[in-house]
Scaffold this motif. Sequence first.
Motif, short mmCIF file in Angstrom:
data_model
loop_
_atom_site.label_atom_id
_atom_site.label_comp_id
_atom_site.label_asym_id
_atom_site.label_seq_id
_atom_site.Cartn_x
_atom_site.Cartn_y
_atom_site.Cartn_z
N MET A 1 0.82 -1.21 0.00
CA MET A 1 0.00 0.00 0.00
C MET A 1 0.86 1.27 0.00
O MET A 1 0.48 2.28 -0.58
CB MET A 1 -0.92 0.00 1.22
N LYS A 2 2.03 1.20 0.70
CA LYS A 2 2.90 2.37 0.72
C LYS A 2 3.40 2.68 -0.68
O LYS A 2 3.52 3.84 -1.07
CB LYS A 2 4.09 2.12 1.66
N TYR A 3 3.71 1.61 -1.43
CA TYR A 3 4.19 1.81 -2.80
C TYR A 3 3.11 2.47 -3.65
O TYR A 3 3.38 3.43 -4.39
CB TYR A 3 4.59 0.47 -3.42
N ILE A 4 1.88 1.98 -3.54
CA ILE A 4 0.77 2.53 -4.35
C ILE A 4 0.52 3.99 -3.98
O ILE A 4 0.34 4.85 -4.85
CB ILE A 4 -0.50 1.69 -4.15
N ALA A 5 0.53 4.30 -2.67
CA ALA A 5 0.30 5.68 -2.23
C ALA A 5 1.42 6.59 -2.73
O ALA A 5 1.16 7.71 -3.20
CB ALA A 5 0.22 5.73 -0.70
N LYS A 6 2.66 6.11 -2.64
CA LYS A 6 3.79 6.90 -3.11
C LYS A 6 3.72 7.11 -4.62
O LYS A 6 3.98 8.21 -5.13
CB LYS A 6 5.10 6.20 -2.74
N LYS A 7 3.34 6.05 -5.33
CA LYS A 7 3.24 6.14 -6.78
C LYS A 7 2.13 7.10 -7.20
O LYS A 7 2.29 7.90 -8.12
CB LYS A 7 2.97 4.75 -7.35
N LEU A 8 1.00 7.03 -6.51
CA LEU A 8 -0.11 7.94 -6.82
C LEU A 8 0.28 9.39 -6.58
O LEU A 8 -0.09 10.29 -7.35
CB LEU A 8 -1.34 7.57 -5.98
N GLY A 9 1.04 9.62 -5.49
CA GLY A 9 1.52 10.97 -5.23
C GLY A 9 2.43 11.48 -6.34
O GLY A 9 2.32 12.63 -6.77
N THR A 10 3.31 10.60 -6.82
CA THR A 10 4.20 10.96 -7.93
C THR A 10 3.41 11.25 -9.20
O THR A 10 3.73 12.19 -9.94
CB THR A 10 5.19 9.81 -8.20
N LEU A 11 2.36 10.46 -9.44
CA LEU A 11 1.54 10.66 -10.63
C LEU A 11 0.81 11.99 -10.58
O LEU A 11 0.71 12.69 -11.60
CB LEU A 11 0.53 9.52 -10.76
N ILE A 12 0.30 12.36 -9.41
CA ILE A 12 -0.40 13.64 -9.27
C ILE A 12 0.55 14.81 -9.52
O ILE A 12 0.22 15.77 -10.21
CB ILE A 12 -1.04 13.74 -7.87
N ILE A 13 1.79 14.70 -8.96
CA ILE A 13 2.78 15.76 -9.16
C ILE A 13 3.15 15.87 -10.64
O ILE A 13 3.26 16.97 -11.19
CB ILE A 13 4.04 15.48 -8.31
N THR A 14 3.31 14.71 -11.29
CA THR A 14 3.63 14.71 -12.72
C THR A 14 2.54 15.37 -13.53
O THR A 14 2.80 16.17 -14.44
CB THR A 14 3.84 13.27 -13.22
N PHE A 297 1.14 3.29 -14.68
CA PHE A 297 0.95 2.86 -13.30
C PHE A 297 0.41 1.43 -13.25
O PHE A 297 0.88 0.59 -12.46
CB PHE A 297 0.00 3.83 -12.60
N ILE A 298 -0.56 1.13 -14.10
CA ILE A 298 -1.12 -0.22 -14.17
C ILE A 298 -0.05 -1.22 -14.62
O ILE A 298 0.02 -2.34 -14.10
CB ILE A 298 -2.33 -0.25 -15.13
N VAL A 299 0.80 -0.82 -15.57
CA VAL A 299 1.88 -1.70 -16.04
C VAL A 299 2.82 -2.03 -14.89
O VAL A 299 3.26 -3.18 -14.73
CB VAL A 299 2.64 -1.03 -17.20
N ASP A 300 3.14 -1.03 -14.06
CA ASP A 300 4.01 -1.28 -12.90
C ASP A 300 3.40 -2.32 -11.97
O ASP A 300 4.09 -3.20 -11.43
CB ASP A 300 4.25 0.02 -12.13
N LEU A 301 2.09 -2.23 -11.76
CA LEU A 301 1.42 -3.18 -10.87
C LEU A 301 1.38 -4.59 -11.47
O LEU A 301 1.36 -5.58 -10.74
CB LEU A 301 -0.01 -2.70 -10.58
N LEU A 302 1.35 -4.67 -12.80
CA LEU A 302 1.28 -5.97 -13.46
C LEU A 302 2.58 -6.77 -13.35
O LEU A 302 2.57 -7.99 -13.49
CB LEU A 302 0.92 -5.80 -14.94
N TYR A 303 3.70 -6.07 -13.14
CA TYR A 303 4.98 -6.77 -13.05
C TYR A 303 4.94 -7.90 -12.02
O TYR A 303 5.32 -9.04 -12.29
CB TYR A 303 6.09 -5.80 -12.67
N SER A 304 4.48 -7.56 -10.81
CA SER A 304 4.48 -8.55 -9.74
C SER A 304 3.43 -9.63 -9.95
O SER A 304 3.53 -10.73 -9.40
CB SER A 304 4.25 -7.87 -8.39
N ARG A 305 2.38 -9.35 -10.74
CA ARG A 305 1.36 -10.35 -11.01
C ARG A 305 1.88 -11.39 -12.00
O ARG A 305 1.55 -12.58 -11.88
CB ARG A 305 0.11 -9.68 -11.57
N ILE A 306 2.65 -10.94 -12.97
CA ILE A 306 3.19 -11.87 -13.98
C ILE A 306 4.34 -12.69 -13.40
O ILE A 306 4.44 -13.89 -13.62
CB ILE A 306 3.65 -11.10 -15.23
#
Length: 313
Positions: A1-14, A297-306
């Motif tokens: 969850m920390k990774y997702i929250a951090k990533k979402l924060g980065t996406l908003i800033i971008t 962002f979705i692609v990043d999450l798919l890495y660990s699923r594959i």
Amino acid sequence: MKYIAKKLGTLIITLLIVSFLSFLAFSVIPGDAAVSRLGTEATAEQTAALRKEMGLDKPVLVRYGTWLRSFAAGGMGESYSYSMPVREMLRDKLPITVALTLLSFGLILVISIPVGILAAQQEGKWLDSLIMTLNQIMMSVPGFFLGILITYIFGLLLKWFTPGAYVSVSDSFWGFLGYLIAPSIAIALPRCAMCVKMLRSSVVSQMKLDYVRTAYSRGNTGRRVMFRHVLKNALIPVLTFWGMTIADIIANSMIIEQVFTIPGMGSLLITSISNRDYPVVQGIIVLVAALVILINFIVDLLYSRIDPRIRLK
């Protein structure tokens, strides 16, 4: 969850950075929305009055702050040319561009995965050489030129479809999808070639690793080794490329829309730039940027699923 929250924060800033830079660019490039709306024969007083009404007399940061508050509240401002909310203008255009993007990406997956695997399995043989030669040809052909070629051959000569006779989804869902097939092929084929080349290279490198020989020694068939072991690992580097490919497809979809006269966001973008209708242009750019950021962002999450060996940190 920390990774997702951090990533979402980065996406908003971008997204904030992209929106601010695009807003700043529209403020310094030549052209005046008030002059474009009134015409060159308007008096200086009329132009000044309209600029004040449109808020163009205010500093850039003030105007950006006003736009940002509107965007945060779910709006995108009002069109200078049509005097209507930008959100309403994009509401009908976005689904068309998204449908074209998804159909193009679906064709890429359907074509590139089996062809890439086939080329890897036939490494060094005549079929591999033929596929790679065709790949080089397809990668060198621009999508818009391929669109013109498809229109001429299959539209004008063979009469398989009527160029310019766009069918809206409200009139016929299947007619809508049918008309999008030709532009989707024009978008997909050059990117299929790139995907095939990357997937072939990834599969070939995986086939030479020790775990593949171990899998064969345990009595697994070639098909099982390919789809249970090799392909799963080979897709990891390809995923990043697919994320970039989708972003590229979105951009090229708006170009191809001009070739096939599809009333998507591309036609609206060109018209808005010509009319100096910057709220509409700003809305399209931010919307496209948000889609690209979300996809990656979705692609990043798919890495660990594959591949379970990859952990998001």
